[in-house]
Enzyme design. Sequence first.
Site, short mmCIF file in Angstrom:
data_model
loop_
_atom_site.label_atom_id
_atom_site.label_comp_id
_atom_site.label_asym_id
_atom_site.label_seq_id
_atom_site.Cartn_x
_atom_site.Cartn_y
_atom_site.Cartn_z
N TYR A 1 69.44 53.26 64.41
CA TYR A 1 69.96 52.61 63.25
C TYR A 1 69.50 50.95 63.37
CZ TYR A 1 73.52 50.05 60.55
OH TYR A 1 74.29 49.18 59.59
N THR B 1 74.96 45.55 54.08
CA THR B 1 73.87 46.10 54.89
C THR B 1 73.39 47.34 54.56
OG1 THR B 1 75.16 47.22 56.41
CG2 THR B 1 74.63 44.97 57.17
N LYS C 1 52.99 37.21 66.52
CA LYS C 1 52.85 36.61 65.02
C LYS C 1 50.84 36.40 65.14
CE LYS C 1 55.27 35.05 62.05
NZ LYS C 1 55.95 35.37 60.94
N LEU D 1 51.49 40.96 64.21
CA LEU D 1 52.50 41.85 64.45
C LEU D 1 53.81 41.52 63.94
CD1 LEU D 1 51.23 43.26 67.81
CD2 LEU D 1 50.77 44.31 65.79
N HIS D 2 54.34 42.16 63.28
CA HIS D 2 55.78 41.66 62.84
C HIS D 2 56.66 41.69 64.01
CE1 HIS D 2 59.65 41.15 61.10
NE2 HIS D 2 59.07 40.89 59.70
N HIS E 1 84.51 42.86 62.81
CA HIS E 1 83.29 42.88 62.01
C HIS E 1 83.35 43.29 60.44
CE1 HIS E 1 79.30 43.94 61.25
NE2 HIS E 1 79.13 44.78 62.17
N LYS F 1 57.68 35.49 69.95
CA LYS F 1 57.15 35.32 68.61
C LYS F 1 55.85 34.97 68.45
CE LYS F 1 58.85 32.56 65.43
NZ LYS F 1 59.68 32.09 64.33
#
Length: 612
Positions: free
Chosen positions: A439, A452, A410, A414-415, A327, A406
């Site tokens: 997080y 980020t 949508k 709604l996101h 990472h 999705k």
Amino acid sequence: MENQLAKSSEERTFQYQDSLPSLPVPSLEESLKKYLESVKPFASEEEYKKTEAIVQKFQNGIGEKLQQKLLERAKEKRNWLEDWWLNVAYLDVRIPSQLHVNFGGAASHIEHYWPPKEGTQLERGSISLWHILNYWQLLRKEKLPVHKVGNTPLDMNQFRMLFSTCKVPGITRDSVINYFRTESEGHCPSHIAVMCRGRVFVFDVMHEGCLMTPPEILRQLTYIQKKCHSEPDGPGVAALTSEERTRWAKAREYLISLNPENLTMLEKIQSSLLVFCLDDGSPHVTPEDYSQVATKVLTGDPTVRWGDKSYNLISFSNGVFGCNCDHAPYDAMVIVSISYYVDQKIFESEGRWTGSDKVRDIPLPEELVFTVDEKVLNDINQAKAQYFKQASDLQLLVYAFTSFGKKLTKKKKLHPDTFVQLALQLAYYRLHGRPGCCYETAMTRYFYHGRTETVRSCTVEAVRWCQSMQDPSTSLFEQQHRMLEAFAKHNKMMKDCSTGKGFDRHLLGLSLIAKEKCLPVPELFTDPLFSRSGGGGNFVLSTSLIGYLRVQGVVVPMVHNGYGFFYHIRDDRFIVACTAWKSCPETDAEKLVQQTFRAFSDMMQLMDIAHL
């Protein structure tokens, strides 16, 4: 992203790097206000008042001085956070990174042309590798289209770290070595490393100025596999990369002291484009359940992957693939991009090679045979023992929720990402009877070398909504109203964080300035509420959206009593990868996923009352 990957473009991959804006330093007042809001769900009234006083004192005192120093640093550096973040989040960390820091994911080819099938490992592997090498050439020629939001270009620097990149262990701090060069910058390594049954081989993927074809790659892989299957296993030096960092650094120094050739071989692995891992495992997988293959990718045989490489492509004996990546040099969106590219190419070609089967006269792979002694072999055994002990403690599930995805969210305006985040908050609340500090990754690639920022999904609004869902006396309309308030709050936070107005990295910067100037740690960072609300990397929910493509990923939890929760969203489904430690009696990944799926349905039902 689909269109951006499909077309070649006149723009050059890295052409906007010099014109990207610098990472801003947020206002101290704004950051502290947002921080105070974020601790509320975890504080009694009395605790909150105490923290409020600490924050006020910080703002009017040392905080102001630290802010000035941070602004001075930002004048000298286009990204004031970059070096700090790399060191604090990755290179200074001493726990074994292969399990605790690396991320991995299974390839989704099984859902179209490559269902699991024994005997296909090498043929599929050669085709997969060939597509990856084409992507490498696009990067070398700077023909990979620039990622954009609307017309705004995003930082592409992390793509330089995908190939020929490796972390090198140090006694107190690791380092990242990157050998990649674009064509205009000069020579770049063009060999790959292949690991099989504890042995390591390398071969060049270019021959007479041309990329090898899949049949030529297949010949090399077949040679390696036959050799390894007919001869004794190798010592498995790669397992040392799974060790605690300082122990691995010392073991590496000792290995080099045995024979200078060992260093040459280590450097060949470090500079290789990627590591191709021939894994004898044959994990079960279906489009609804990726749990077993994801577990193997994240916790599989440590002798056939180099834990410090930015890219380990894992090929299982049943023709199933995954990758395991360090990472430190980049975030998941880089591997998402290449994984999607390869997946699309396999889909378009129906997983077949239609070119010539002619194989040129190419040198056979070279085996890297390390000089080892009893001490090295003991180190390897110790590394494997600690690795398998920790790996066996990990509970990992990857399930698909297929009732909707999705498209429907949508349609209800709604996101989709916020939808999953709030479902997770409700799931955690129902399972544990309290709010869970969370997080969520936001990307800051609008800025030069941006990586980020933290979105803290557990808001006052989210908690109020969770409480209303558990209270039978609350009307459906009230529940819906509270849910939509929580949506609005989360959407605003995500926008703030992506545009350089988050507060977690800002607070980190202030604490690091204090440390650099040898000042005492400000009380703000020793206040119990700081860590209880997730500060200092203490989030019980570590989450990230992997995107809206057929690409998935998984990580371990940040804390022992926490969860890792990665997910991707498609038109017709949500795929959730959840991890927890079995040795923690409080956590259960299976229960959290089931509660999340229940929450998805409950939230959609709430939206259906809109027309009443």
